[in-house]
Write a protein that holds these residues in place. Structure first.
Motif, PDB file in Angstrom:
ATOM      1  N   UNK A 113      25.887 -15.528 -24.392  1.00 32.18           N
ATOM      2  CA  UNK A 113      27.327 -15.302 -24.494  1.00 32.18           C
ATOM      3  C   UNK A 113      28.024 -16.540 -25.036  1.00 32.18           C
ATOM      4  N   UNK A 114      27.666 -17.693 -24.479  1.00 27.53           N
ATOM      5  CA  UNK A 114      28.296 -18.931 -24.932  1.00 27.53           C
ATOM      6  C   UNK A 114      27.956 -19.217 -26.396  1.00 27.53           C
ATOM      7  N   UNK A 115      26.746 -18.868 -26.808  1.00 22.00           N
ATOM      8  CA  UNK A 115      26.358 -19.104 -28.206  1.00 22.00           C
ATOM      9  C   UNK A 115      27.203 -18.257 -29.148  1.00 22.00           C
ATOM     10  N   UNK A 116      27.486 -17.001 -28.755  1.00 22.22           N
ATOM     11  CA  UNK A 116      28.332 -16.142 -29.592  1.00 22.22           C
ATOM     12  C   UNK A 116      29.752 -16.685 -29.639  1.00 22.22           C
ATOM     13  N   UNK A 117      30.276 -17.077 -28.473  1.00 21.12           N
ATOM     14  CA  UNK A 117      31.637 -17.594 -28.443  1.00 21.12           C
ATOM     15  C   UNK A 117      31.749 -18.910 -29.207  1.00 21.12           C
ATOM     16  N   UNK A 118      30.723 -19.728 -29.133  1.00 17.33           N
ATOM     17  CA  UNK A 118      30.768 -21.015 -29.830  1.00 17.33           C
ATOM     18  C   UNK A 118      30.432 -20.895 -31.302  1.00 17.33           C
ATOM     19  N   UNK A 119      29.922 -19.718 -31.708  1.00 16.97           N
ATOM     20  CA  UNK A 119      29.590 -19.528 -33.119  1.00 16.97           C
ATOM     21  C   UNK A 119      28.262 -20.123 -33.512  1.00 16.97           C
ATOM     22  N   UNK A 120      27.415 -20.447 -32.541  1.00 16.18           N
ATOM     23  CA  UNK A 120      26.104 -21.020 -32.862  1.00 16.18           C
ATOM     24  C   UNK A 120      25.029 -19.967 -33.005  1.00 16.18           C
ATOM     25  N   UNK A 121      25.354 -18.700 -32.747  1.00 19.05           N
ATOM     26  CA  UNK A 121      24.382 -17.609 -32.872  1.00 19.05           C
ATOM     27  C   UNK A 121      25.044 -16.433 -33.589  1.00 19.05           C
ATOM     28  N   UNK A 122      24.292 -15.708 -34.385  1.00 19.70           N
ATOM     29  CA  UNK A 122      24.863 -14.518 -35.028  1.00 19.70           C
ATOM     30  C   UNK A 122      25.160 -13.449 -33.991  1.00 19.70           C
ATOM     31  N   UNK A 123      26.065 -12.556 -34.359  1.00 14.94           N
ATOM     32  CA  UNK A 123      26.449 -11.468 -33.459  1.00 14.94           C
ATOM     33  C   UNK A 123      26.568 -10.186 -34.258  1.00 14.94           C
ATOM     34  N   UNK A 124      26.373  -9.093 -33.581  1.00 14.49           N
ATOM     35  CA  UNK A 124      26.533  -7.798 -34.221  1.00 14.49           C
ATOM     36  C   UNK A 124      27.012  -6.791 -33.187  1.00 14.49           C
ATOM     37  N   UNK A 125      27.692  -5.777 -33.669  1.00 13.69           N
ATOM     38  CA  UNK A 125      28.241  -4.756 -32.795  1.00 13.69           C
ATOM     39  C   UNK A 125      29.295  -3.950 -33.533  1.00 13.69           C
ATOM     40  N   UNK A 126      29.909  -3.019 -32.846  1.00 13.80           N
ATOM     41  CA  UNK A 126      30.955  -2.213 -33.486  1.00 13.80           C
ATOM     42  C   UNK A 126      32.181  -3.054 -33.798  1.00 13.80           C
ATOM     43  N   UNK A 127      32.924  -2.626 -34.744  1.00  6.27           N
ATOM     44  CA  UNK A 127      34.126  -3.378 -35.114  1.00  6.27           C
ATOM     45  C   UNK A 127      34.696  -2.885 -36.414  1.00  6.27           C
ATOM     46  N   UNK A 128      35.162  -3.804 -37.194  1.00  5.51           N
ATOM     47  CA  UNK A 128      35.771  -3.432 -38.474  1.00  5.51           C
ATOM     48  C   UNK A 128      35.635  -4.567 -39.473  1.00  5.51           C
ATOM     49  N   UNK A 129      35.797  -4.193 -40.709  1.00 10.00           N
ATOM     50  CA  UNK A 129      35.958  -5.168 -41.786  1.00 10.00           C
ATOM     51  C   UNK A 129      37.340  -4.941 -42.392  1.00 10.00           C
ATOM     52  N   UNK A 130      37.955  -6.009 -42.760  1.00  9.32           N
ATOM     53  CA  UNK A 130      39.289  -5.953 -43.355  1.00  9.32           C
ATOM     54  C   UNK A 130      39.299  -6.878 -44.576  1.00  9.32           C
ATOM     55  N   UNK A 231      28.447  -0.829 -36.820  1.00  4.97           N
ATOM     56  CA  UNK A 231      27.600  -2.025 -36.794  1.00  4.97           C
ATOM     57  C   UNK A 231      28.180  -3.063 -37.755  1.00  4.97           C
ATOM     58  N   UNK A 232      28.740  -4.067 -37.193  1.00  2.21           N
ATOM     59  CA  UNK A 232      29.281  -5.188 -37.972  1.00  2.21           C
ATOM     60  C   UNK A 232      28.448  -6.425 -37.639  1.00  2.21           C
ATOM     61  N   UNK A 233      28.046  -7.136 -38.663  1.00  3.29           N
ATOM     62  CA  UNK A 233      27.245  -8.354 -38.465  1.00  3.29           C
ATOM     63  C   UNK A 233      28.111  -9.567 -38.771  1.00  3.29           C
ATOM     64  N   UNK A 234      28.188 -10.458 -37.808  1.00  4.45           N
ATOM     65  CA  UNK A 234      28.875 -11.747 -37.991  1.00  4.45           C
ATOM     66  C   UNK A 234      27.785 -12.804 -37.962  1.00  4.45           C
ATOM     67  N   UNK A 235      27.374 -13.263 -39.116  1.00  4.27           N
ATOM     68  CA  UNK A 235      26.200 -14.134 -39.194  1.00  4.27           C
ATOM     69  C   UNK A 235      26.514 -15.545 -39.646  1.00  4.27           C
ATOM     70  N   UNK A 236      27.766 -15.856 -39.891  1.00  9.17           N
ATOM     71  CA  UNK A 236      28.098 -17.243 -40.229  1.00  9.17           C
ATOM     72  C   UNK A 236      27.984 -18.099 -38.963  1.00  9.17           C
TER      73      UNK A 236
END
Length: 253
Positions: A113-130, A231-236
């Protein structure tokens, strides 16, 4: 030719003479009787020991056998009690190991959880692109990006990425000299693609509220395209920088 006189030699000869006097001579009646009794006693002891070793349990009486059986039963009960105690100790150790494993699993989940919040790990899940396309001249500014990010967070976005920059709690925005928007030191230009993970049924309406992100862009003639996805991937990713002033506070008693 006489031998030379030596005092030690004389004393040794006197000692041997006295010893021969004590052992020598004919044995008396009492000495013979004592020897016979000692021989008889030794023979009896040896005979009894041999008979006992040969007969074993067959020579024991009923009461002795009952007492022996009771002793064996008591020892068996003690061994069973010890075995029960060892089994209980084993179960306690296994339970302790399970607790440690559960604690390790909980710690690993918190770390994720902390890795996702800190941006040190990729995340994926439902969401949107804008996708926001700036059709004017510098209509998309750092202030707009900050308002958009705040709207996404208020709507429950858990992970956000703008183009190739991961947006976290410490992210900052600035207007670039060439019409770009600087995000955490990285200049970004139109079109701006925002990926946000959260509940799409909440995120999308939040972007379209009157006076909100979409309304503001449309009033300026810009293009905003929102797509809800399962499925949205946030990989930066971004590197973690240690805090300069903040330190962990000790737990309160």
């Amino acid at each position: 030719m006489s031998s030379p006189y030596h005092p030690d030699s004389v004393e040794r000869r006197d000692a041997w003479r006295r010893l021969r006097g004590g052992l020598g001579g004919r044995p008396g009646r009492f000495q013979v009787l004592a020897a016979v009794l000692l021989f008889a006693l030794g023979f009896a002891v040896v005979t009894q020991a041999r008979e006992t070793s040969e007969t074993g349990l067959t020579a024991l009486r009923q009461t002795e056998l009952v007492r022996l059986l009771d002793d064996v039963s008591e020892r068996r009960e003690r061994l069973e009690e010890e075995a029960t105690a060892l089994r209980e100790q084993r179960e306690a150790l296994l339970t302790s190991s399970d607790a440690a494993a559960e604690a390790a699993e909980a710690a690993r989940q918190r770390l994720d959880v902390y890795a996702v919040l800190a941006g040190t790990a990729p995340a994926r899940g439902p969401g949107l692109t804008m996708v926001v396309t700036d059709v004017g001249e510098r209509t998309v500014t750092a202030a707009f990006m900050l308002d958009m990010l705040q709207e996404l967070r208020d709507a429950g976005a858990e992970a956000v990425q703008v183009n190739d920059v991961r947006v976290v709690a410490s992210t900052w925005f600035a207007d670039g000299e060439d019409g770009s928007v600087v995000v955490d030191g990285t200049p970004l230009t139109s079109p701006f693609t925002v990926r946000a993970i959260g509940d799409p049924d909440v995120l999308e309406p939040a972007m379209r509220i009157p006076g909100g992100v979409v309304s503001d862009r449309e009033q300026r003639g810009d293009s905003v395209v929102i797509t809800e996805l399962d499925d949205v991937v946030v990989d930066a990713l971004r590197a973690v920088e240690p805090p300069q002033y903040a330190r962990p506070a000790p737990p309160e008693d």
